[in-house]
Design a protein around this motif. Structure first.
Motif, mmCIF file in Angstrom:
data_model
loop_
_atom_site.group_PDB
_atom_site.id
_atom_site.type_symbol
_atom_site.label_atom_id
_atom_site.label_comp_id
_atom_site.label_asym_id
_atom_site.label_seq_id
_atom_site.Cartn_x
_atom_site.Cartn_y
_atom_site.Cartn_z
ATOM 1 N N VAL A 169 0.814 -1.235 0.000
ATOM 2 C CA VAL A 169 0.000 0.000 0.000
ATOM 3 C C VAL A 169 0.840 1.274 0.000
ATOM 4 O O VAL A 169 0.366 2.329 -0.428
ATOM 5 N N LEU A 170 2.094 1.192 0.465
ATOM 6 C CA LEU A 170 2.900 2.427 0.568
ATOM 7 C C LEU A 170 4.062 2.484 -0.417
ATOM 8 O O LEU A 170 4.714 3.511 -0.535
ATOM 9 N N GLY A 171 4.343 1.364 -1.087
ATOM 10 C CA GLY A 171 5.497 1.342 -1.981
ATOM 11 C C GLY A 171 6.721 0.787 -1.265
ATOM 12 O O GLY A 171 6.648 0.383 -0.099
ATOM 13 N N PRO A 172 7.858 0.769 -1.968
ATOM 14 C CA PRO A 172 9.030 0.049 -1.447
ATOM 15 C C PRO A 172 9.755 0.744 -0.298
ATOM 16 O O PRO A 172 10.457 0.095 0.478
ATOM 17 N N ASP A 173 9.599 2.059 -0.176
ATOM 18 C CA ASP A 173 10.399 2.815 0.804
ATOM 19 C C ASP A 173 9.619 2.991 2.099
ATOM 20 O O ASP A 173 8.696 3.810 2.176
ATOM 21 N N ILE A 174 9.999 2.216 3.089
ATOM 22 C CA ILE A 174 9.219 2.186 4.333
ATOM 23 C C ILE A 174 10.116 2.545 5.515
ATOM 24 O O ILE A 174 11.267 2.123 5.593
ATOM 25 N N ALA A 175 9.564 3.329 6.433
ATOM 26 C CA ALA A 175 10.255 3.606 7.699
ATOM 27 C C ALA A 175 9.269 3.425 8.843
ATOM 28 O O ALA A 175 8.055 3.537 8.663
ATOM 29 N N ASP B 238 -4.699 6.890 14.773
ATOM 30 C CA ASP B 238 -3.260 6.792 15.028
ATOM 31 C C ASP B 238 -2.444 7.869 14.322
ATOM 32 O O ASP B 238 -1.330 8.168 14.730
ATOM 33 N N GLY B 239 -2.999 8.451 13.262
ATOM 34 C CA GLY B 239 -2.191 9.359 12.452
ATOM 35 C C GLY B 239 -2.164 10.795 12.935
ATOM 36 O O GLY B 239 -1.507 11.637 12.303
ATOM 37 N N ILE B 240 -2.870 11.079 14.036
ATOM 38 C CA ILE B 240 -2.877 12.469 14.493
ATOM 39 C C ILE B 240 -2.951 12.527 16.018
ATOM 40 O O ILE B 240 -3.698 11.792 16.648
ATOM 41 N N ASP B 241 -2.116 13.365 16.575
ATOM 42 C CA ASP B 241 -2.215 13.719 17.996
ATOM 43 C C ASP B 241 -1.389 14.982 18.190
ATOM 44 O O ASP B 241 -0.980 15.622 17.212
ATOM 45 N N ALA B 242 -1.149 15.345 19.424
ATOM 46 C CA ALA B 242 -0.436 16.600 19.674
ATOM 47 C C ALA B 242 0.986 16.548 19.115
ATOM 48 O O ALA B 242 1.556 17.570 18.738
ATOM 49 N N VAL C 96 0.614 4.123 7.358
ATOM 50 C CA VAL C 96 -0.352 3.101 7.755
ATOM 51 C C VAL C 96 0.045 2.632 9.146
ATOM 52 O O VAL C 96 1.211 2.705 9.534
ATOM 53 N N SER C 97 -0.957 2.175 9.870
ATOM 54 C CA SER C 97 -0.694 1.742 11.224
ATOM 55 C C SER C 97 -0.961 0.243 11.318
ATOM 56 O O SER C 97 -1.874 -0.266 10.650
ATOM 57 N N ALA C 98 -0.137 -0.452 12.081
ATOM 58 C CA ALA C 98 -0.329 -1.899 12.249
ATOM 59 C C ALA C 98 -0.448 -2.208 13.729
ATOM 60 O O ALA C 98 0.230 -1.577 14.549
ATOM 61 N N TRP C 99 -1.304 -3.138 14.056
ATOM 62 C CA TRP C 99 -1.394 -3.607 15.439
ATOM 63 C C TRP C 99 -1.158 -5.113 15.418
ATOM 64 O O TRP C 99 -1.868 -5.860 14.748
ATOM 65 N N ARG D 244 3.613 2.464 13.679
ATOM 66 C CA ARG D 244 3.236 3.441 12.638
ATOM 67 C C ARG D 244 4.307 3.391 11.557
ATOM 68 O O ARG D 244 5.474 3.705 11.816
ATOM 69 N N TYR D 245 3.883 3.002 10.365
ATOM 70 C CA TYR D 245 4.790 2.960 9.217
ATOM 71 C C TYR D 245 4.539 4.191 8.359
ATOM 72 O O TYR D 245 3.400 4.646 8.218
ATOM 73 N N THR D 246 5.613 4.680 7.745
ATOM 74 C CA THR D 246 5.441 5.798 6.822
ATOM 75 C C THR D 246 6.347 5.640 5.602
ATOM 76 O O THR D 246 7.407 5.020 5.680
ATOM 77 N N ALA D 247 5.893 6.205 4.497
ATOM 78 C CA ALA D 247 6.713 6.343 3.293
ATOM 79 C C ALA D 247 7.283 7.755 3.278
ATOM 80 O O ALA D 247 6.803 8.627 4.021
#
Ligand SMILES: O=C(O)CCC(=O)C(=O)O
Length: 240
Positions: A71-77, A99-103, A113-116, A203-206
């Protein structure tokens, strides 16, 4: 408008179950974590992927990583992880949130994307996750301060129609995971069973996925691809 987009995980805003471990290996890890944490009062451990080999390995497990890359492509952090241990009978609810927003943070919903990850079995009775399928299509909800502890969370409460009737439990066997759109509204209840419930949130991000981040946050950790090399300076705000 983000609110009109189904998002990277489709109409329900989630994908489940994804096998991240064998059940036996997950249960073995759970036994070690229970022994390590028994008697402690700290039920949330922040960023174990930075300090614990097992967690660093868990966030990189091939099946899970493949689902994230799909879903995010090859570059993941990895932006952040936290481990939640829910002891039996101890009052401990995690209220509705996204999960994608807080202070501290805002993540781009198309680039994160978030994984549990269930380390023990997770059920409605032992404090497993409940989600509001499709709620991600509302976009990010305003953040509010919780009177109880001052924490800030996305305001995703009954005012928005999230009740036990409009939401569904997501039972997971140990070794399985759910992927969630960063805007998907979810919660977890108190563990009313007689055994511990343990899960790891990731929490994973591209590249380009971090819209706002507290400068005190630890560095994001690239785990696949080459695209983070160029954006690393921008995304890294503070040393480990
Ligand atoms: O582990 C839990 O009980 C809930 C965690 C959660 O909601 C999350 O990781 O976003």
């Amino acid at each position: 408008m983000l609110t009109q987009i189904d998002g990277i995980l489709g109409q329900r805003g989630m994908s489940s179950p994804i096998q991240w471990s064998t059940p036996a290996a997950a249960c073995g890890r759970a036994a070690l974590l229970i022994a390590e944490h028994r008697g402690g009062t700290r039920e949330i451990v922040r960023n174990p992927h930075l300090t614990k080999d097992w967690a660093a390995f868990a966030v990189r497990t091939p099946n899970l990583l493949a689902a994230v890359q799909a879903v995010l492509g090859p570059d993941i952090a990895v932006e952040n992880t936290f481990l939640v241990v829910k002891w039996p009978g101890r009052e401990f609810e995690i209220p509705w949130h996204q999960d994608g927003i807080d202070a501290r943070l805002e993540l781009h919903p198309d680039r994160s994307v978030s994984a549990w990850l269930a380390i023990t079995d997770a059920t409605a009775a032992n404090g497993g996750l409940s989600v509001a399928p499709g709620s991600h299509r509302l976009g990010y909800l305003p953040v509010q301060k919780e009177p109880a502890n001052g924490a800030e969370r996305g305001r995703a409460d009954q005012a928005h129609g999230f009740t036990p009737e409009t939401t569904i439990p997501v039972p997971l066997r140990a070794g399985c995971a759910v992927l969630m759109d960063s805007r998907l509204v979810h919660r977890s209840g108190t563990n009313t069973s007689d055994g511990a419930r343990i899960g790891l949130n990731v929490r994973y991000t591209a590249p380009g996925g971090i819209l706002r981040r507290d400068p005190q946050s630890p560095s994001v950790v690239p785990i696949s691809g080459t695209g983070w090399k160029s954006s690393r300076t921008r995304e890294r705000r503070a040393p480990l």
